[in-house]
Scaffold this motif. Structure first.
Motif, short mmCIF file in Angstrom:
data_model
loop_
_atom_site.label_atom_id
_atom_site.label_comp_id
_atom_site.label_asym_id
_atom_site.label_seq_id
_atom_site.Cartn_x
_atom_site.Cartn_y
_atom_site.Cartn_z
N LEU A 186 0.84 -1.20 0.00
CA LEU A 186 0.00 0.00 0.00
C LEU A 186 0.87 1.24 0.00
O LEU A 186 0.66 2.17 -0.78
CB LEU A 186 -0.90 0.01 1.24
N ARG A 242 -3.73 2.31 -9.33
CA ARG A 242 -4.99 2.36 -8.59
C ARG A 242 -5.52 0.95 -8.33
O ARG A 242 -5.96 0.62 -7.24
CB ARG A 242 -6.00 3.17 -9.40
N LEU A 256 -3.48 -0.82 -5.70
CA LEU A 256 -3.89 -0.33 -4.39
C LEU A 256 -5.20 -0.98 -3.96
O LEU A 256 -5.36 -1.40 -2.81
CB LEU A 256 -4.10 1.19 -4.43
N GLU A 257 -6.11 -1.05 -4.91
CA GLU A 257 -7.42 -1.60 -4.61
C GLU A 257 -7.33 -3.06 -4.20
O GLU A 257 -7.94 -3.49 -3.22
CB GLU A 257 -8.30 -1.47 -5.86
N ASN A 275 -5.74 -3.41 -0.84
CA ASN A 275 -6.75 -3.08 0.17
C ASN A 275 -7.72 -4.21 0.41
O ASN A 275 -8.05 -4.54 1.54
CB ASN A 275 -7.56 -1.85 -0.28
N THR A 320 -17.87 -1.83 -8.07
CA THR A 320 -16.54 -2.10 -8.64
C THR A 320 -16.56 -3.42 -9.41
O THR A 320 -16.09 -3.49 -10.55
CB THR A 320 -15.48 -2.16 -7.52
N ASN A 359 -7.09 7.62 -2.96
CA ASN A 359 -8.42 7.71 -3.55
C ASN A 359 -9.44 7.08 -2.62
O ASN A 359 -9.13 6.54 -1.58
CB ASN A 359 -8.45 7.15 -4.96
N LYS A 401 -11.02 4.50 -2.70
CA LYS A 401 -10.98 3.06 -2.46
C LYS A 401 -9.67 2.69 -1.76
O LYS A 401 -9.38 1.54 -1.56
CB LYS A 401 -11.12 2.30 -3.76
N GLY A 402 -8.91 3.68 -1.41
CA GLY A 402 -7.61 3.45 -0.80
C GLY A 402 -7.72 3.18 0.70
O GLY A 402 -8.78 2.86 1.20
N PRO A 403 -6.59 3.32 1.38
CA PRO A 403 -6.56 2.98 2.80
C PRO A 403 -7.49 3.84 3.66
O PRO A 403 -7.79 3.48 4.78
CB PRO A 403 -5.10 3.18 3.20
N GLU A 433 -9.07 13.51 -6.56
CA GLU A 433 -7.91 12.63 -6.59
C GLU A 433 -6.86 13.18 -7.56
O GLU A 433 -7.18 13.64 -8.65
CB GLU A 433 -8.36 11.24 -7.03
#
Lengths: 390, 130
Positions: free
Chosen positions: A169, A220, A223-224, A227, A285, B87, B89-91, B113
């Protein structure tokens, strides 16, 4: 008060001693006297040890006169002694001759043997119970130790995994931030905020911008996924959502891309509510990814069909069907692996990240479901997600 | 024309935003960390604050700064545009999803963003200044 039910034994030889030892085992019986002519008769020592009065002499006059005594065992075997006792006893007193004494001895003895065996058996049983309890406790302890160890290992693994995800992350974020600055500068150049630029430069800049956009989208998605991988199911909020509305919104979001490729989405429904329990953002999503894929791998001027139906198990079945390049059967499961892209997919749509379906799969898992695939290569593909009815 | 105050640890972002907004006649000032933000932003008479989320010293320093700004009499009326590479959907996903429910929790007026396309930045800033 004189004691009642007292017993006397005449004769302390082998038989007398045996009878005495048997009688001593019976509670509530009082043996008051034992007599013999010999001072070293074997039963006498046992008698003295048990506080029984020992009388020496053949006929034991004292015994015969004692009103406490209501039973005398004659074990000398001498008829003469028995007759004498019988003749001189007090009226309430019973005399058992040698044979009767013997029978009583055997009866009592065998009963005591059984009792003894039973006691021994009980003891053995108790011992075994203790042994087994010990064994069980030991096993239990070992099991507990193993569980503890397993737990510690799991915790450690979880910790490592969390650290890995955290690192990922951070790393992706660290990548994204400077990259955003680069992209901002490219935008400034393209849109003429810096100065006028020639068309040739503009073409190059546009190419840089495309790569920038793709890289941003990749970062992105990384990251998603990171997460999602670090997410704990308990922390994902779930509520009732109307799947029909949700899909309509997702189709709207893709309107301009659909327009560009002259692709139509057919989504027949009667405006009914098909509620599912889900995390809205995640399901948006997931379906977004499935629709984007359908668009990217469809041939231009084709249609994409989306349906929502309730099956006999009362599940809400989402399905999306495109008429594009399709997927070879050997790749049905591989397309869900991170960064996997088939040759034909990469050829049709080179800007894919290989992360869309892994993300979608993870989201499906969070909703206790799966993504099913079917396809005829060259004709199209169908993706199906069955949701539990809310 | 307005005074726009940028708080971002990335000088390139500050420069890029300045290059887009300055030609529109806005006056730009900035700082690269959120220290003394109340005094600095009010001294500058900021009409709008563009605020980053993650600073090297603290991951959520931007959120804290936004809260401080909105709680202070001198700065509470200044609109905040939060501009971050983080963003939704991030942490910080949870934090963002809370913004409708609980304005105090994420007291910013807009979130965007990075990278934000120049035309989008202009229209957003224009909207917020009205």
């Amino acid at each position: 008060m004189p004691e009642k039910n007292a017993i006397a034994i005449i004769g302390a030889g082998k038989a007398g001693k045996a009878l005495l030892s048997v009688l001593l085992q019976i509670p509530l019986i009082k043996i008051k006297y034992i007599s013999d002519i010999k001072k070293d008769a074997p039963g006498l020592i046992l008698a003295k040890r048990n506080d029984i009065e020992v009388i020496y002499g053949k006929y034991a006059e004292k015994i015969l006169k004692d009103k406490d005594i209501d039973m005398i065992f004659e074990v000398t075997g001498s008829d003469e002694v028995f007759n004498y006792l019988q003749k001189n006893k007090l009226p309430e007193c019973n005399i058992m001759n040698y044979s009767m004494s013997k029978i009583i001895f055997f009866l009592l003895n065998s009963q005591q043997d059984v009792a003894k065996e039973l006691r021994q058996y009980k003891l053995k049983l108790a011992e075994r119970v203790i042994e087994r309890t010990d064994e069980l406790e030991k096993a239990n302890y070992q099991l507990k130790e193993q569980i503890d160890l397993q737990q510690k290992l799991n915790e450690k693994l979880q910790q490592i995994n969390n650290e890995k995800t955290k690192y990922l992350l951070n790393a992706t974020h660290q990548l994204k931030a400077p990259f955003a600055a680069i992209q901002s500068y490219v935008d400034i150049l393209i849109e003429g905020y810096a100065d006028h630029i020639s068309d040739k430069v503009l073409v190059v800049l546009e190419k840089i911008k495309i790569r920038c956009t793709l890289l941003t989208s990749l970062i992105r998605k990384m990251l998603e996924l990171a997460n999602l991988n670090s997410a704990v199911e308990e922390n994902i909020s779930v509520q009732k959502e109307n799947l029909i509305d949700l899909i309509e919104k997702i189709i709207d979001d893709q309107a301009s891309i659909l327009e560009n490729h002259k692709i139509t989405v057919e989504f027949p429904h009667s405006g009914q509510k098909e509620n599912i329990n889900c995390n809205r953002e995640l399901i948006e999503t997931m379906i977004g990814i499935l629709l984007e894929n359908a668009i990217n791998y469809s041939f231009d001027n084709s249609t994409i069909e989306i349906t929502v139906e309730v099956d006999i198990k009362n599940r809400t079945i989402f399905s999306i069907n495109d008429h594009g390049i399709g997927i070879e059967e050997k790749n049905f499961s591989r397309i869900f692996n991170e960064y996997f892209r088939s040759y034909s997919a990469a050829e049709k749509y080179k800007n894919g990240t290989g992360l869309g379906l892994p993300i979608a799969k993870r989201i499906a898992e969070f909703h206790h479901t799966e993504i099913l695939v079917d396809s005829i290569p060259g004709k199209g593909a169908t993706f199906i997600v069955p949701f539990r009815k809310s | 024309m307005s005074n726009i105050y940028i708080v971002d640890d990335d000088q390139d972002i500050i420069d890029a935003v300045t290059m887009i907004l300055e030609p529109q006649g806005h006056k730009i000032s900035y700082q690269t960390n959120p220290k003394d933000i109340i005094e600095k932003a009010s001294d500058f008479h900021a009409d709008l604050i563009i605020l980053d989320v993650i600073f090297p010293e603290e991951d959520d320093a931007g959120f804290k700064a936004a809260r401080t700004l909105k709680l202070d009499e001198k700065t509470k009326e200044i609109p905040i545009l939060m501009l971050s590479a983080v963003n939704e959907k991030g942490p910080y996903a949870g934090t963002f999803s809370n913004k409708d429910r609980d304005a105090i929790y994420l007291p910013v007026d807009q979130f965007a963003e990075k990278p934000l396309a120049p035309d989008k930045l202009l229209s957003l800033v224009g909207e917020m200044l009205q």
